[in-house]
Design an enzyme around this catalytic site. Structure first.
Site, short mmCIF file in Angstrom:
data_model
loop_
_atom_site.label_atom_id
_atom_site.label_comp_id
_atom_site.label_asym_id
_atom_site.label_seq_id
_atom_site.Cartn_x
_atom_site.Cartn_y
_atom_site.Cartn_z
N GLU A 1 -3.12 -2.95 -2.35
CA GLU A 1 -4.24 -2.40 -1.60
C GLU A 1 -4.54 -0.97 -2.04
O GLU A 1 -3.67 -0.11 -2.02
CB GLU A 1 -3.91 -2.43 -0.11
N HIS B 1 -11.49 1.72 2.85
CA HIS B 1 -10.82 2.40 1.74
C HIS B 1 -11.71 2.68 0.54
O HIS B 1 -11.22 2.79 -0.58
CB HIS B 1 -9.60 1.57 1.30
N HIS C 1 -8.56 -6.71 4.59
CA HIS C 1 -8.34 -6.02 5.86
C HIS C 1 -9.69 -5.56 6.38
O HIS C 1 -10.38 -4.78 5.72
CB HIS C 1 -7.44 -4.80 5.67
N TRP D 1 0.86 -1.18 0.00
CA TRP D 1 0.00 0.00 0.00
C TRP D 1 0.89 1.23 0.00
O TRP D 1 1.88 1.29 0.73
CB TRP D 1 -0.91 0.03 1.23
N ASP E 1 -7.05 -4.37 10.60
CA ASP E 1 -6.22 -3.17 10.48
C ASP E 1 -6.93 -2.00 11.16
O ASP E 1 -7.83 -1.40 10.59
CB ASP E 1 -5.95 -2.85 9.01
N LYS F 1 -6.88 2.75 -1.99
CA LYS F 1 -7.46 3.67 -1.02
C LYS F 1 -8.11 4.81 -1.78
O LYS F 1 -7.64 5.20 -2.84
CB LYS F 1 -6.37 4.20 -0.08
N ASP G 1 -11.59 6.92 6.47
CA ASP G 1 -10.78 5.74 6.80
C ASP G 1 -10.06 5.98 8.11
O ASP G 1 -8.86 6.23 8.16
CB ASP G 1 -9.78 5.47 5.67
N ASP H 1 -9.95 3.84 10.77
CA ASP H 1 -9.40 2.62 11.38
C ASP H 1 -9.76 2.47 12.85
O ASP H 1 -8.90 2.30 13.70
CB ASP H 1 -7.88 2.57 11.18
N ASP I 1 -9.74 -3.37 1.68
CA ASP I 1 -9.83 -2.83 3.04
C ASP I 1 -11.16 -2.09 3.14
O ASP I 1 -11.40 -1.16 2.38
CB ASP I 1 -8.65 -1.88 3.29
#
Length: 415
Positions: A223, A259, A283, A182, A322, A225, A291, A293, A256
């Site tokens: 990955e 993302h 993820h 990423w 994640d 985003k 995002d 997390d 993810d």
């Protein structure tokens, strides 16, 4: 009633709808989740005191953050002791342990992760890996898409070094390593040329893969985003870019669920991806408006993701978490997130999935709705508590007392 007695009653309830709970618990035990090391120290790593960059931000100052490899490993041990089943550990390259002096990221070698391999071997854990393309002086503007050829080559060498380290993990531990790429490259405002940075990223990835690696040992993933802080208008590594690059180069596309645009859900993407690839990397996190997390909760999207994993076959999804929250006890965050992902998987496995699938195929949507709604109050919690008991970890919220004791005896003495 004891935990076992409640389980026996739940077992009978599920047997009546065609679900074998004993088999479900055996299946759940064999689904590894890759737990991310960076929750334990707010993504700081062991390279120095540099601030986070690349659109990443850990907020909060809860006491007891891990400051050394030893402390981080102790905290991981504590978290793992409260999570049922056998799992994996996900490392970033910035967590190298330098016993013979510091080297920059393009010169990392397997020896810089020897301590992690020793740690994993003793505990029967597999290791996954991530090149670290952020929080570095050479990542201030761009990495693999940089206009500066010297900078770009530095990051290409970093990716190649990480391939060698990933192979080392697989060889030492006897289990394939997922290496996920990423990058945070992008622009704050609308770019005049979207294609050129992506062309450079494509060439950089080509050069990394050209270094060669054993595909039986390393699963390379890319990955995407949507945006990050300072890169709100354009991200070089978009989902469309990586999905096509992965398909063309026979590597994995990593999804993810933080993302994507707010109205997109990863649960709807998994089945489509697996029609065109044998595996997908994943993820699981919890975005709150962006995002961010946050710690994974047992919310609707987590349960839908788990349902899609179970329906698609757990062997086809390389599952990792994640998130990083510095405002709460970091070990508790790990345990809550990991146990919630397992609870979501359990809930999905406790569904009479073949029967529900048949109702949909026969377009019996009334009965399908009834069954799906009634299942929400079936005694999955009693099955979960029994799963914890037979795996030697505390059931219900009892595990939190151990975290509080660890905080008082160890974490609070670090500051």
């Amino acid at each position: 009633m004891t935990v076992e007695e409640r389980y026996e009653a739940a077992k009978e309830s599920y047997r009546n709808i065609g679900v074998d709970t004993d088999q479900v618990l055996e299946n759940l035990k064999n689904v590894p989740i890759s737990m991310h090391c960076w929750q334990g120290d707010d993504v700081a790593g062991f390279e120095g005191e540099g601030a986070l960059s690349g659109g990443i931000q850990a907020t909060g100052n809860y006491p007891g953050k891990a400051r050394t490899p030893k402390e981080l490993m102790e905290d991981i041990d504590k978290a793992m002791s409260l999570i049922p089943g056998k799992h994996r550990l996900n490392l970033h390259a910035s967590y190298a342990v330098f016993e013979d002096g510091f080297v920059d990221r393009d010169a990392l070698e397997p020896k810089h992760f020897k301590k992690w391999v020793e740690f994993a071997k003793k505990r029967g854990l597999g290791l996954d890996f991530n090149p670290t393309y952020f929080s570095h002086p050479k990542a201030e503007e761009a990495t693999l898409s940089s206009e500066n050829e010297e900078i770009r080559q530095f990051w290409i060498r970093h990716g190649q070094a990480c391939l060698r380290i990933s192979e080392y993990f697989a060889e030492e531990l006897g289990t394939p390593c997922t290496m996920n790429i990423w990058i945070p490259d992008g622009f704050k405002d609308i770019p005049s040329d979207r294609k050129a940075p992506r062309a450079r990223l494509k060439d950089s990835l080509d050069q990394i893969l050209a270094a060669g690696y054993d595909k039986e040992k390393v699963n390379v993933a890319v990955e995407s985003k949507v945006f990050g802080i300072g890169m709100e208008s354009y991200t070089v590594g978009s989902h469309e870019f990586y999905m096509n690059y992965a398909a063309k180069n026979d590597i994995l596309c990593l999804l993810d669920n933080g993302h994507y645009h707010p109205t997109e859900v990863v649960s709807d993407k998994i089945s489509s991806m697996l029609l065109f690839s044998d595996k997908v990397a994943l993820h699981v996190t919890r975005p709150v408006r962006w995002d961010s997390d946050h710690v994974v909760l047992l919310d609707d999207e987590t349960k839908e993701i788990a349902k899609e994993i179970v329906m698609s076959g757990t062997e086809h999804v390389l599952l990792a978490l994640d998130f990083f929250d510095a405002s709460i006890n970091r070990i508790s965050a790990w345990v809550v997130g990991m146990r919630n992902m397992q609870k979501a998987l359990l809930t999905a496995m406790l569904r009479p999935n073949e029967k529900l699938k048949g109702l949909q195929e026969n377009r019996e949507f009334t009965e399908l709705m009834v069954m799906q709604e009634e299942l929400k109050l079936y005694p999955a919690g009693d099955v979960w508590n029994y799963f914890c008991e037979i795996n030697g970890v505390p059931a219900k919220e009892d595990w939190f007392q151990e975290v509080k004791a660890y905080e008082n005896n160890i974490l609070l003495k670090r500051d």
